[in-house]
Write a protein that holds these residues in place. Sequence first.
Motif, short mmCIF file in Angstrom:
data_model
loop_
_atom_site.label_atom_id
_atom_site.label_comp_id
_atom_site.label_asym_id
_atom_site.label_seq_id
_atom_site.Cartn_x
_atom_site.Cartn_y
_atom_site.Cartn_z
N TYR A 31 0.82 -1.21 0.00
CA TYR A 31 0.00 0.00 0.00
C TYR A 31 0.85 1.26 0.00
O TYR A 31 0.61 2.19 -0.76
CB TYR A 31 -0.91 -0.01 1.22
N MET A 47 -5.90 0.28 10.60
CA MET A 47 -5.79 0.77 11.98
C MET A 47 -5.47 2.27 12.00
O MET A 47 -5.73 2.95 12.98
CB MET A 47 -4.69 0.01 12.72
N PHE A 48 -4.92 2.75 10.90
CA PHE A 48 -4.55 4.17 10.85
C PHE A 48 -5.48 4.98 9.94
O PHE A 48 -5.70 6.15 10.17
CB PHE A 48 -3.10 4.31 10.35
N GLU A 49 -5.97 4.33 8.91
CA GLU A 49 -6.84 5.01 7.94
C GLU A 49 -8.28 4.57 8.15
O GLU A 49 -8.67 3.47 7.74
CB GLU A 49 -6.39 4.66 6.52
N ARG A 80 2.34 7.02 6.52
CA ARG A 80 2.00 8.43 6.56
C ARG A 80 2.96 9.25 7.41
O ARG A 80 2.70 10.41 7.69
CB ARG A 80 0.57 8.60 7.09
N ALA A 113 4.06 -5.96 8.50
CA ALA A 113 3.48 -6.04 7.16
C ALA A 113 4.40 -5.35 6.14
O ALA A 113 4.63 -5.87 5.05
CB ALA A 113 2.10 -5.38 7.15
N ARG A 137 -5.01 -4.54 6.20
CA ARG A 137 -5.62 -4.64 7.53
C ARG A 137 -4.83 -3.80 8.53
O ARG A 137 -5.42 -3.15 9.40
CB ARG A 137 -5.69 -6.10 7.98
N ALA A 138 -3.51 -3.80 8.38
CA ALA A 138 -2.70 -2.95 9.25
C ALA A 138 -2.99 -1.47 8.95
O ALA A 138 -3.12 -0.66 9.87
CB ALA A 138 -1.22 -3.26 9.06
N GLN A 139 -3.08 -1.14 7.68
CA GLN A 139 -3.37 0.26 7.33
C GLN A 139 -4.70 0.71 7.90
O GLN A 139 -4.86 1.88 8.28
CB GLN A 139 -3.38 0.43 5.81
N LYS A 184 0.08 -1.23 17.26
CA LYS A 184 -0.35 -0.95 15.89
C LYS A 184 0.86 -0.81 14.99
O LYS A 184 0.91 -1.38 13.88
CB LYS A 184 -1.19 0.34 15.87
N TYR A 219 -2.85 -8.42 4.49
CA TYR A 219 -2.33 -8.12 5.83
C TYR A 219 -1.82 -6.69 5.91
O TYR A 219 -1.93 -6.04 6.96
CB TYR A 219 -1.25 -9.14 6.22
N ASP A 220 -1.31 -6.20 4.81
CA ASP A 220 -0.90 -4.81 4.76
C ASP A 220 -2.10 -3.89 4.95
O ASP A 220 -2.10 -3.01 5.80
CB ASP A 220 -0.21 -4.53 3.41
N MET A 234 7.28 -7.26 4.60
CA MET A 234 7.04 -8.18 3.48
C MET A 234 7.38 -7.49 2.16
O MET A 234 7.64 -8.16 1.16
CB MET A 234 5.57 -8.62 3.48
N PHE A 235 7.35 -6.17 2.15
CA PHE A 235 7.61 -5.44 0.91
C PHE A 235 8.99 -4.77 0.92
O PHE A 235 9.61 -4.62 -0.12
CB PHE A 235 6.53 -4.38 0.69
#
Lengths: 211, 211
Positions: free
Chosen positions: A41, A129-131, B43, B126, A125-127, B119, A122-123, B129-130
């Motif tokens: 992302y 939490m912030f967005e 961000r 995550a 889903r983590a995002q 968080k 999974y990325d 992984m990238f």
Amino acid sequence: MIAVASAAEERPARVSGIDKIERRRVALAESALKTLGELGYARTSLREIANNSEFTHGVVHYYFRDKIDLISYCVRYYKTKCARRYDEVIETATSADELATGFLGKMTQTLVEETPMHKLWYDLRAQSMFEEQLRPDVEAIDQLLEEMIWRILSRYADLTGTTPAVDAPTAYALVDGLFEQAVVGYAANPEKAPDLLTGRLLQVLPKLVAA
Amino acid sequence: MIAVASAAEERPARVSGIDKIERRRVALAESALKTLGELGYARTSLREIANNSEFTHGVVHYYFRDKIDLISYCVRYYKTKCARRYDEVIETATSADELATGFLGKMTQTLVEETPMHKLWYDLRAQSMFEEQLRPDVEAIDQLLEEMIWRILSRYADLTGTTPAVDAPTAYALVDGLFEQAVVGYAANPEKAPDLLTGRLLQVLPKLVAA
DNA sequence: GAGATTTCTTGACAAGTGTCAAACAAAGTC
DNA sequence: GACTTTGTTTGACACTTGTCAAGAAATCTC
């Protein structure tokens, strides 16, 4: 199927027209998902998505209000493809062993063949939490996946003459924890990861049911 | 590797510049962690980190080669604070119940009090992984956490006169799955999440040991 | 066909990014 | 004191980002 609420066009002029729009959206989403799965992302820009597609970056903005709108659409599109992955196995299995091996086979298969998609999930889903804007879509998918796991566990319990020993959210969290570990580990060790996942799930599965 | 010294030294003591450099790094890392925990990896910019600190954005670049260097340092610094969280409980508990309640108490406490940090951790894992450069640090922390969970489960088995019924990576993946679910769910439902986590772990813990 | 509508391209914009270097200040050394 | 080293500020750079708008091209309607 894809109930994207982006804009309820009051223009009924051509049915094939809205259909075409929808098909463009899907094409863009599929291309975007490919790029997102590769870069994640954070490192995926609209221009990068456009570059990796047959369209220009202006088209993206023509079919999607903004970036979040596109990502959100992608997520919703993605979910329609993933949550019914094990249904056939569930329905056709006639023994607990058959169900387990079928389930594990499909799971390791998607782990290997659709790694980018799982990384992206999974990325995102983590995002989420912030967005905040991502949260509803992520929650919906999580719900779908939870139900998917629950169907498997219920059937597994049936076939073993037992009952599930944990509730649905717990079962999902446990299996998902193992799967995420496998996805993360797949980057470091693509050969071992599937077998490790299989072994660990075989360890755990019997403990999730009880007479 | 990095000697992230304890913050116990209040006296400058005029030691060589190394110490001062290290203290600045720690101060920057702590500030960066605060910002990262709030905004997430994607961000958070170096300027944002600098703005939320008492330093200017140039200082960040003076003490860290680049962004990855800073984040990487932050992650390593973070790990020194989190993996020994339950050690006291493990050592002082004299019964399985005491261990379980102590463990769960500390876990829900950190879930509530250090939400941003958790968080961030799931975000960074995550990202790893990238972003290959993050992988070694993330793997190291995962290892530490796995050992942490294993210490708890071993002690729990001791106190119940049983032995662990799953291996360390499996146990970690399961518990981590539940905890991540709680962290993600905490955003949507801060009141319910801790109790749900407690209940689910109490369901699961006994299943991880066997006579 | 002509005209209207939809679709797409291109280029631009303001804002933000990581990075760096030169000027400046402070501290340490002789 | 003067000089060097260390730390900090400031402003600039090259670049990317999301967004948008004006116009070209394709498509549809009559």
